[in-house]
Design a protein around this motif. Structure first.
Motif, mmCIF file in Angstrom:
data_model
loop_
_atom_site.group_PDB
_atom_site.id
_atom_site.type_symbol
_atom_site.label_atom_id
_atom_site.label_comp_id
_atom_site.label_asym_id
_atom_site.label_seq_id
_atom_site.Cartn_x
_atom_site.Cartn_y
_atom_site.Cartn_z
ATOM 1 N N LEU A 1 -2.115 -0.873 7.383
ATOM 2 C CA LEU A 1 -2.174 -1.946 6.376
ATOM 3 C C LEU A 1 -1.995 -1.473 4.929
ATOM 4 O O LEU A 1 -1.366 -2.195 4.139
ATOM 5 N N PRO A 2 -2.530 -0.306 4.535
ATOM 6 C CA PRO A 2 -2.356 0.076 3.120
ATOM 7 C C PRO A 2 -0.888 0.118 2.690
ATOM 8 O O PRO A 2 -0.570 -0.133 1.531
ATOM 9 N N TYR A 3 -0.008 0.377 3.623
ATOM 10 C CA TYR A 3 1.412 0.439 3.299
ATOM 11 C C TYR A 3 1.991 -0.956 3.055
ATOM 12 O O TYR A 3 3.069 -1.106 2.485
ATOM 13 N N TRP A 4 1.294 -1.972 3.491
ATOM 14 C CA TRP A 4 1.812 -3.339 3.498
ATOM 15 C C TRP A 4 1.245 -4.225 2.404
ATOM 16 O O TRP A 4 1.566 -5.417 2.346
ATOM 17 N N LEU A 5 0.378 -3.690 1.543
ATOM 18 C CA LEU A 5 -0.408 -4.550 0.655
ATOM 19 C C LEU A 5 0.455 -5.496 -0.187
ATOM 20 O O LEU A 5 0.165 -6.682 -0.315
ATOM 21 N N PHE A 6 1.521 -4.973 -0.765
ATOM 22 C CA PHE A 6 2.360 -5.791 -1.644
ATOM 23 C C PHE A 6 2.943 -6.976 -0.879
ATOM 24 O O PHE A 6 2.866 -8.131 -1.312
ATOM 25 N N GLN B 1 -5.480 7.304 -0.659
ATOM 26 C CA GLN B 1 -6.374 7.530 -1.802
ATOM 27 C C GLN B 1 -5.812 6.884 -3.063
ATOM 28 O O GLN B 1 -6.557 6.346 -3.881
ATOM 29 N N SER B 2 -4.480 6.934 -3.206
ATOM 30 C CA SER B 2 -3.894 6.416 -4.450
ATOM 31 C C SER B 2 -3.928 4.896 -4.514
ATOM 32 O O SER B 2 -4.119 4.325 -5.571
ATOM 33 N N VAL B 3 -3.752 4.210 -3.377
ATOM 34 C CA VAL B 3 -3.742 2.739 -3.447
ATOM 35 C C VAL B 3 -5.116 2.119 -3.222
ATOM 36 O O VAL B 3 -5.389 1.020 -3.716
ATOM 37 N N LEU B 4 -5.990 2.793 -2.482
ATOM 38 C CA LEU B 4 -7.319 2.221 -2.206
ATOM 39 C C LEU B 4 -8.388 2.812 -3.112
ATOM 40 O O LEU B 4 -9.425 2.188 -3.338
ATOM 41 N N LEU C 1 -7.925 -6.650 11.716
ATOM 42 C CA LEU C 1 -8.490 -6.637 10.357
ATOM 43 C C LEU C 1 -7.817 -7.698 9.482
ATOM 44 O O LEU C 1 -8.474 -8.405 8.722
ATOM 45 N N LEU C 2 -6.505 -7.839 9.637
ATOM 46 C CA LEU C 2 -5.793 -8.824 8.830
ATOM 47 C C LEU C 2 -6.228 -10.247 9.185
ATOM 48 O O LEU C 2 -6.384 -11.109 8.310
ATOM 49 N N ARG C 3 -6.458 -10.508 10.462
ATOM 50 C CA ARG C 3 -6.981 -11.817 10.878
ATOM 51 C C ARG C 3 -8.333 -12.079 10.216
ATOM 52 O O ARG C 3 -8.594 -13.184 9.740
ATOM 53 N N VAL C 4 -9.183 -11.056 10.217
ATOM 54 C CA VAL C 4 -10.507 -11.192 9.596
ATOM 55 C C VAL C 4 -10.352 -11.532 8.113
ATOM 56 O O VAL C 4 -11.023 -12.426 7.588
ATOM 57 N N ILE D 1 -9.129 -5.558 1.003
ATOM 58 C CA ILE D 1 -8.934 -4.210 1.572
ATOM 59 C C ILE D 1 -9.438 -3.150 0.590
ATOM 60 O O ILE D 1 -9.998 -2.138 0.979
ATOM 61 N N LYS D 2 -9.285 -3.422 -0.694
ATOM 62 C CA LYS D 2 -9.742 -2.445 -1.693
ATOM 63 C C LYS D 2 -11.247 -2.531 -1.955
ATOM 64 O O LYS D 2 -11.851 -1.559 -2.403
ATOM 65 N N GLU D 3 -11.834 -3.697 -1.697
ATOM 66 C CA GLU D 3 -13.240 -3.888 -2.093
ATOM 67 C C GLU D 3 -14.218 -3.950 -0.919
ATOM 68 O O GLU D 3 -15.399 -3.658 -1.080
ATOM 69 N N ASN D 4 -13.756 -4.365 0.248
ATOM 70 C CA ASN D 4 -14.664 -4.518 1.386
ATOM 71 C C ASN D 4 -14.373 -3.555 2.534
ATOM 72 O O ASN D 4 -15.117 -3.518 3.508
#
Ligand code: CA
Length: 343
Positions: free
Chosen positions: A238-243, A293-296, A212-215, A272-275
């Motif tokens: 990935l949600p844990y890694w966003l920052f 739920q809290s970050v996305l 997903l990150l490659r994409v 990640i949040k929009e697509n």
């Protein structure tokens, strides 16, 4: 059986495997197919251990047996998808023909119980144009709700623009692509398999999160801004890694360190949040569900069980007991899935 709440429990990453697929997997194994991950996964699940036998019974059933399990665990509907690695291990013509046949079989099962089953089209990325056509046939003629791609295809990833006809079709048809795990490719699996970490315990998540990150960093979502991708297991880490991903991506672009890393229209986390939508498959654990739920956002997280690989009916209770409002539970279990998959 859990008590029936006001929402429907829709499970969004539920696997099936026609007997012919398992027979062809056995043949690949016998023919010495050189993919250590495939051999590890299907060498086990096509074997005769009690776990493999129970799995084989459940995964091939698209009728009463499955419905009984759904009733016993309070699942109103399953969104079915062809199990990993799907048809992606076969030569292109064979894979394309099998995808077509399996999609027909899936559609027949759904037609018998449209109140309980929905499904995603299997496609063969080995033939990107054919895969796009089969996705269109699956959606327009069979009523399927998107595509399932079981991560890498013989070591190749969807950020390669040769695969983009698939994304173009998905965006045009307004259906999501579910990127489901498979075992890491031969080029990656060594340090995982040495300690038995190649499968669902960790290797799946590393490989699919990487995919997903490659994409994302390849600019797929700048090219296809309305494309929606779904991943399981609460986002494959990935949600844990966003920052850190945003921070380092920015720094790498600025340093012009890699020719392959270009500035994107948005930050990686924005895509990640929009697509991207994530499902709870195999992750029946309160802290990371609440975190996702809290970050996305509560509109981005969907329920999944991961049947039959992780059929633990008690886990439904964990989700039922989340300390969130009934309205948010309805989103998690029902309405997010209805929206993402146009049910
Ligand atoms: Ca799964």
């Amino acid at each position: 059986m859990p008590t029936q709440p006001n929402y429907l429990r829709i499970a969004t990453e539920e696997a099936f495997a026609p007997p012919e697929l398992i027979a062809r997997y056995r043949k690949l194994l016998n023919d010495g197919y050189d993919d250590p991950g495939f051999r590890s996964l299907w060498g086990f699940y096509s074997g005769s251990s009690p776990r493999a036998t129970a799995l084989a019974e459940r995964i091939q059933d698209l009728g009463e047996r499955r419905l009984r399990d759904m009733d016993d665990s309070g699942i109103a509907m399953q969104i079915l998808s062809l199990t990993a690695p799907g048809v992606q291990v076969f030569d292109a013509p064979e894979a394309t023909a099998l995808a077509r046949s399996f999609n027909d079989q899936l559609s027949e099962a759904i037609l018998k119980r449209p109140d309980r089953f929905s499904g995603l089209a299997a496609i063969a990325p080995q033939d990107p144009t054919g895969a796009a056509k089969e996705l269109e046939r699956g959606v327009r003629q069979l009523g399927l709700k998107g595509a399932i791609i079981n991560s890498h295809t013989r070591g190749e990833y969807l950020d390669d623009s040769k695969f983009w006809p698939i994304f173009e079709a998905a965006e045009h048809l307004n259906v999501p692509v579910y990127i489901h795990p498979t075992t890491p490719p031969k080029s990656m699996i060594g340090p995982f398999i040495e300690r038995g970490l190649d499968g669902a315990i960790f290797g799946f998540a590393v490989e699919t999160g990487l995919h997903l990150l490659r994409v994302i960093v390849s600019g797929v979502f700048d090219r296809f801004p309305k494309l929606r991708i779904v991943v399981g297991h609460l986002g494959e880490g990935l949600p844990y890694w966003l920052f850190r991903i945003d921070f380092m991506h920015r720094a790498m672009v600025k340093a012009n360190r890699y020719a392959s890393v270009q500035k994107l229209q948005k930050q990686p986390s924005d895509y990640i949040k929009e697509n991207v939508y994530v499902t709870t498959s195999g992750m029946a654990w309160e802290p990371p569900i609440l975190y996702a739920q809290s970050v996305l956002g509560v509109d981005r997280v969907l329920y999944a069980m991961d049947y039959p690989y992780q059929f633990v009916p008690e886990e439904v209770q964990v989700t039922d007991n989340l300390p969130i409002s009934d309205a948010d539970k309805e989103k998690l279990y029902q309405t997010n899935a209805e929206q993402v998959f146009s049910l």
